[in-house]
Design a protein around this motif. Structure first.
Motif, PDB file in Angstrom:
ATOM      1  N   ARG A 162      75.101   1.177  32.261  1.00 26.96           N
ATOM      2  CA  ARG A 162      76.040   1.775  31.313  1.00 26.96           C
ATOM      3  C   ARG A 162      75.273   2.349  30.124  1.00 26.96           C
ATOM      4  N   PRO A 163      75.834   3.373  29.457  1.00 28.93           N
ATOM      5  CA  PRO A 163      75.147   3.961  28.308  1.00 28.93           C
ATOM      6  C   PRO A 163      75.316   3.106  27.064  1.00 28.93           C
ATOM      7  N   TYR A 164      74.375   3.241  26.133  1.00 24.93           N
ATOM      8  CA  TYR A 164      74.422   2.536  24.853  1.00 24.93           C
ATOM      9  C   TYR A 164      73.949   3.506  23.780  1.00 24.93           C
TER      10      TYR A 164
ATOM     11  N   GLN B 133      70.512   9.710  16.215  1.00 30.63           N
ATOM     12  CA  GLN B 133      71.312   9.091  17.276  1.00 30.63           C
ATOM     13  C   GLN B 133      70.456   8.916  18.521  1.00 30.63           C
ATOM     14  N   ILE B 134      70.428   7.693  19.036  1.00 33.44           N
ATOM     15  CA  ILE B 134      69.645   7.372  20.224  1.00 33.44           C
ATOM     16  C   ILE B 134      70.602   6.844  21.285  1.00 33.44           C
ATOM     17  N   ALA B 135      70.741   7.605  22.361  1.00 37.24           N
ATOM     18  CA  ALA B 135      71.603   7.211  23.475  1.00 37.24           C
ATOM     19  C   ALA B 135      70.711   6.815  24.643  1.00 37.24           C
ATOM     20  N   THR B 136      70.862   5.600  25.123  1.00 36.85           N
ATOM     21  CA  THR B 136      70.043   5.111  26.228  1.00 36.85           C
ATOM     22  C   THR B 136      70.938   4.641  27.368  1.00 36.85           C
ATOM     23  N   SER B 137      70.348   4.567  28.543  1.00 35.20           N
ATOM     24  CA  SER B 137      71.052   4.036  29.707  1.00 35.20           C
ATOM     25  C   SER B 137      70.113   3.084  30.428  1.00 35.20           C
TER      26      SER B 137
ATOM     27  N   VAL C 135      64.605   1.039  29.757  1.00 34.40           N
ATOM     28  CA  VAL C 135      65.804   1.856  29.949  1.00 34.40           C
ATOM     29  C   VAL C 135      65.439   3.014  30.862  1.00 34.40           C
ATOM     30  N   ALA C 136      66.432   3.500  31.606  1.00 34.88           N
ATOM     31  CA  ALA C 136      66.164   4.574  32.557  1.00 34.88           C
ATOM     32  C   ALA C 136      66.023   5.924  31.868  1.00 34.88           C
ATOM     33  N   ARG C 137      66.679   6.076  30.714  1.00 32.93           N
ATOM     34  CA  ARG C 137      66.704   7.372  30.044  1.00 32.93           C
ATOM     35  C   ARG C 137      67.046   7.183  28.584  1.00 32.93           C
ATOM     36  N   ALA C 138      66.481   8.007  27.727  1.00 31.26           N
ATOM     37  CA  ALA C 138      66.818   7.975  26.301  1.00 31.26           C
ATOM     38  C   ALA C 138      66.970   9.403  25.806  1.00 31.26           C
ATOM     39  N   GLU C 139      68.027   9.646  25.038  1.00 32.69           N
ATOM     40  CA  GLU C 139      68.243  10.960  24.432  1.00 32.69           C
ATOM     41  C   GLU C 139      68.373  10.783  22.929  1.00 32.69           C
ATOM     42  N   LEU C 140      67.649  11.584  22.169  1.00 29.28           N
ATOM     43  CA  LEU C 140      67.643  11.499  20.717  1.00 29.28           C
ATOM     44  C   LEU C 140      68.137  12.819  20.141  1.00 29.28           C
TER      45      LEU C 140
END
Length: 386
Positions: free
Chosen positions: A62-64, A54-58, A37-42
């Motif tokens: 598109r984001p997931y 919560q883990i948001a990845t792209s 993934v290009a980026r992950a935000e926790l």
């Protein structure tokens, strides 16, 4: 001083599992390697089912977002992310901030800092909160602004921090369209410069008296060589050279469309726009019959107005995608601070829109018989000169 990467990542893991975790971002890539993934935000969240991570990845398309339960599920998710060859980690807890950059030689360059805390309130309540810019920063003595305005600006800066690549270096040209009293302008410069970027920032506002006031402020702060102001409309003010980053905080109604249109014409790399009122499409919806079976959406005036808000920003995001941007609409600040709390965040990819993206946009405007102001502005820009 470089450190062994495995030791530094063990420290990152401990912070990610710390109950005091507030936010973490993994981005970039190591030399010759690519994360899945290009980026992950926790970030920790509290749902009806209980606390979750919560883990948001792209993946670059598109984001997931997923919410993982405490215990083995969280441990597995964190270990999987730490195993990815990210080039940068930024981790924030209530007590500490850690920034890790993987060097070309595969070692870790780590910066650690304590998290500053606001003082305890007279009532005895600990109103602990981490700010990207400390509320006690000397710039606020100059630029003023209410506590609510500072919270909005800080939230906007957080969204900006999440948008720009962690590995970004060098020069950055920025324009703040509809800057008003320039709270965001000065705060954005302060934050971006603190990241080591060579920032040149222009603030645009239609009022000449605002230009003079803001220019004097820049001189008092010693930033006149880096920040300048011009008087003019968002659509026509002279900004040269073209910016890399376009900001617009609460430009009213179609002024947001003008800001987005200029960003597209400039081919700006990043765009962050927080819309304000949405009168244009609301008026168009009132002028046409509602398509079946959606009459219940617009029968009540309050619902029609709120639907117009949603439709306006959805079409703006859709048009940005059509014009080569990856765009999303997110909430950037809690609604208790401002009801206008949505942010259109976009990054230029330069890719041509797919047939599906074009069709989705066209079907929506045709069904509701509306012509977004942004479409009109972009179409006029594409017309050949006579």
């Amino acid at each position: 001083m470089p450190e062994p990467l495995d030791v530094a990542l063990t420290e990152v893991r401990a912070l990610l599992l710390d109950p005091a975790l507030t936010r973490a971002v993994a981005a970039g890539r190591r030399r010759g390697r690519h994360p899945v993934v290009a980026r992950a935000e926790l970030r920790p969240v509290r749902l009806k089912a209980g606390p979750r991570l919560q883990i948001a990845t792209s993946d670059g398309t598109r984001p997931y977002t997923r919410n993982v339960a405490p215990g083995p599920e969280t441990l597995q998710a964190i270990d999987e992310l730490l195993a990815e060859p990210f080039g940068n980690w930024h981790v924030e807890t209530a007590d500490a901030t850690l920034q890790l950059r993987v060097t070309k030689s595969g070692e870790a360059q780590v910066h650690r800092a304590a998290t500053s805390r606001p003082a305890v309130t007279p009532s005895g309540n600990d109103r602990t909160k981490e700010y990207l810019l400390d509320p006690g920063d000397p710039i606020f003595a100059e630029i003023g602004g209410s506590a609510a305005k500072r919270r909005q600006v800080d939230a906007f800066l957080r969204a900006l921090a999440a948008t720009l690549p962690d590995e970004l270096t060098g020069s950055l040209r920025v324009v703040d369209l509809g800057c008003g009293n320039a709270y965001l302008t000065f705060a954005a410069y302060r934050y971006l410069a603190s990241r080591g970027l060579d920032v040149q920032l222009i603030g645009v506002d239609v009022r000449e008296d605002q230009r003079r006031r803001n220019t004097e402020l820049a001189q008092r702060l010693g930033w006149a060589d880096q920040i300048s102001f011009v008087a003019g409309t968002i659509a026509d003010a002279v900004v040269d050279p073209a910016p890399d980053l376009v900001l617009a905080l609460h430009a009213c109604d179609t002024a947001t469309d003008e800001a987005l249109a200029r960003a597209v014409r400039w081919e700006a790399r990043w765009v962050l726009a927080a819309p304000c009122c949405h009168h244009d499409l609301a008026k168009q919806l009132r002028a046409h019959p509602t398509p079946a079976p959606y009459e219940l959406l617009t029968r009540q005036g309050i619902l029609r107005e709120r639907f117009a808000d949603v439709l306006t920003d959805a079409l703006r995001a859709g048009l940005l995608r059509v014009h080569g941007y990856r765009a999303e609409v997110v909430e950037f600040v809690d609604s208790q601070h401002t009801p206008r709390n949505l942010l259109i965040r976009a990054r230029r990819t330069g890719s041509e829109a797919s047939e599906q993206q074009n069709a989705e946009y066209r079907e929506l405007v045709d069904q509701w018989q509306v012509t977004p102001r942004l479409e009109t502005l972009l179409s006029a820009a594409e017309e050949p000169a006579a």
